[in-house]
Design an enzyme around this catalytic site. Structure first.
Site, PDB file in Angstrom:
ATOM      1  N   LYS A  44     -12.335 -12.416 -13.458  1.00 41.98           N
ATOM      2  CA  LYS A  44     -11.815 -11.697 -14.264  1.00 41.98           C
ATOM      3  C   LYS A  44     -11.360 -12.644 -15.441  1.00 41.98           C
ATOM      4  O   LYS A  44     -10.824 -13.695 -15.308  1.00 41.98           O
ATOM      5  CB  LYS A  44     -10.620 -10.887 -13.867  1.00 41.98           C
ATOM      6  CG  LYS A  44      -9.926 -10.149 -14.940  1.00 41.98           C
ATOM      7  CD  LYS A  44     -10.756  -8.954 -15.681  1.00 41.98           C
ATOM      8  CE  LYS A  44     -10.114  -8.470 -16.879  1.00 41.98           C
ATOM      9  NZ  LYS A  44     -10.903  -7.568 -17.608  1.00 41.98           N
ATOM     10  N   CYS A 130     -13.639  -9.545 -25.977  1.00 40.13           N
ATOM     11  CA  CYS A 130     -12.865  -8.384 -25.736  1.00 40.13           C
ATOM     12  C   CYS A 130     -12.576  -7.510 -26.716  1.00 40.13           C
ATOM     13  O   CYS A 130     -11.892  -7.770 -27.723  1.00 40.13           O
ATOM     14  CB  CYS A 130     -11.531  -8.870 -24.967  1.00 40.13           C
ATOM     15  SG  CYS A 130     -10.823  -7.568 -24.269  1.00 40.13           S
TER      16      CYS A 130
HETATM   17  C1  LIG Z   1     -11.631  -9.425 -21.361  1.00 43.20           C
HETATM   18  C2  LIG Z   1     -11.313  -8.191 -21.611  1.00 43.20           C
HETATM   19  C3  LIG Z   1     -12.413  -7.074 -21.789  1.00 43.20           C
HETATM   20  C4  LIG Z   1     -12.199  -5.849 -21.515  1.00 43.20           C
HETATM   21  C5  LIG Z   1     -10.756  -5.259 -20.821  1.00 43.20           C
HETATM   22  O1  LIG Z   1     -10.119  -5.982 -20.060  1.00 43.20           O
HETATM   23  O2  LIG Z   1     -10.353  -4.324 -21.426  1.00 43.20           O
HETATM   24  N1  LIG Z   1     -13.253  -4.793 -21.021  1.00 43.20           N
HETATM   25  C6  LIG Z   1     -14.419  -5.065 -21.487  1.00 43.20           C
HETATM   26  O3  LIG Z   1     -15.418  -4.240 -21.430  1.00 43.20           O
HETATM   27  N2  LIG Z   1     -14.768  -6.387 -22.029  1.00 43.20           N
HETATM   28  C7  LIG Z   1     -13.980  -7.355 -22.116  1.00 43.20           C
HETATM   29  O4  LIG Z   1     -14.265  -8.426 -22.299  1.00 43.20           O
END
Ligand SMILES: C=Cc1c(C(=O)O)[nH]c(=O)[nH]c1=O
Length: 309
Positions: A44, A130
């Site tokens: 993550k 993000c």
């Molecule tokens: C790292 C945040 C991201 C997130 C998030 O943590 O909201 N969701 C995504 O679809 N892509 C991201 O890059």
């Protein structure tokens, strides 16, 4: 047929892995991907401090895919680095990906300097896309900022580094972005992150709480956009910069198309969230069956060879 691949100087027994954000929050989830048919995993996206993320519900599956506004919840950089260093001892023959981004430019440099100074010997994926941190634009939509950031990073960062990109939708943007990325010794670029700020409604209501229901879209909805980004950059980048394909992979055929467009590795997000790590074995077998039928022995036999009319 074999679905093994390489990224930079690293070999992987299988060209499939998770997409950052899915099945990678903690040791339990990462361990499940580690022990699946996936060739590797990415963590993550880690920030300097741990984050609880946005209010729930913040993820929702739909028939055709998913919407999320997680808000970068993660256990913090040190948690993931500790786990990765432990795996370097227990699984010295494997290579893993470390996804990270700072909440500020200063934090991003602090994170990457910690990686540079650490014993981590895998591949770093810098998340420039993000879409769900309120008030924070997707960095890679600002190419001037992106170029400045990469210039500063490569003055001190000497380990393998790639970037996770948002989808672009304009040919001129493909040209401009590729011109920037070609200036740097990137190991890879990863196309694409979720399509930012979609809206899903069921009955009369949005389906996630943050941002009045706006969130990143994944799944079947985004495969045409993902394939276009993979191929547009494959056509434009120095061959030394490889491409990871992410977006809309449900079957071996979808993965076959990503590789035809130029992907050297294929990441799975929404399908993995819905089906679990068994998806890696199913999709790998489906791709192998396609390759056997067509007489392709390795993915190099058809990588980037999509036919035009
Ligand atoms: C790292 C945040 C991201 C997130 C998030 O943590 O909201 N969701 C995504 O679809 N892509 C991201 O890059």
């Amino acid at each position: 047929a074999t679905t093994k691949t390489h990224i930079g100087n690293f070999e992987f027994e299988n060209c499939f892995m998770n997409a950052a954000g899915v099945y990678c929050y903690d040791r339990n989830e990462l361990g499940q991907v580690l022990n699946s048919q996936a060739g590797t995993f990415v963590t993550k996206t880690a920030t300097l401090q741990s984050r609880s993320g946005n209010p729930e519900p913040r993820y929702h599956d739909t028939v055709l895919g998913s919407i999320n506004s997680m808000g970068l919840p993660n256990l913090g950089f040190d948690y993931y680095l500790d786990y990765l260093l432990e795996l370097q001892k227990t699984h010295p023959d494997r290579t893993f990906f470390f996804s990270l981004v700072g909440m500020s430019t200063e934090d991003t440099h602090a994170l990457l300097k910690k990686v540079q100074e650490s014993d981590f010997n895998g591949i770093t994926e810098l998340n420039l896309s993000c879409p769900n941190v309120p008030g924070k634009p997707q960095i890679a939509y600002d190419l001037e900022t992106t170029e400045k950031l990469l210039t500063d990073i490569f003055s001190y960062f000497k380990k393998p580094l790639g970037v996770k990109l948002p989808p672009y939708f304009d040919i001129v943007h493909f040209d401009q972005a590729a011109t920037v990325f070609n200036k740097f010794p990137l190991t890879f670029i990863n196309c694409v992150n979720s399509i930012g700020n979609g809206l899903v409604i069921e009955d009369e209501s949005v389906v996630i709480k943050p941002k009045n229901g706006f969130g990143g879209i994944g799944g079947e909805y985004i495969k045409p956009t993902a394939l276009a980004n993979v191929h547009a950059f494959y056509q434009r980048l120095n061959p030394s910069i490889q491409i990871i394909g992410t977006g809309g992979v449900l079957t071996g055929q979808d993965a076959f198309e990503h590789i035809l467009c130029g992907a050297s590795m294929v990441q799975i997000g929404t399908t993995l969230h819905k089906e679990g790590p068994a998806a890696f074995e199913r999709i790998t077998n489906e791709l192998k069956a396609i390759m056997d039928k067509k007489g392709y022995k390795t993915i190099e036999d058809f990588k980037g060879k999509v036919k035009y009319l």
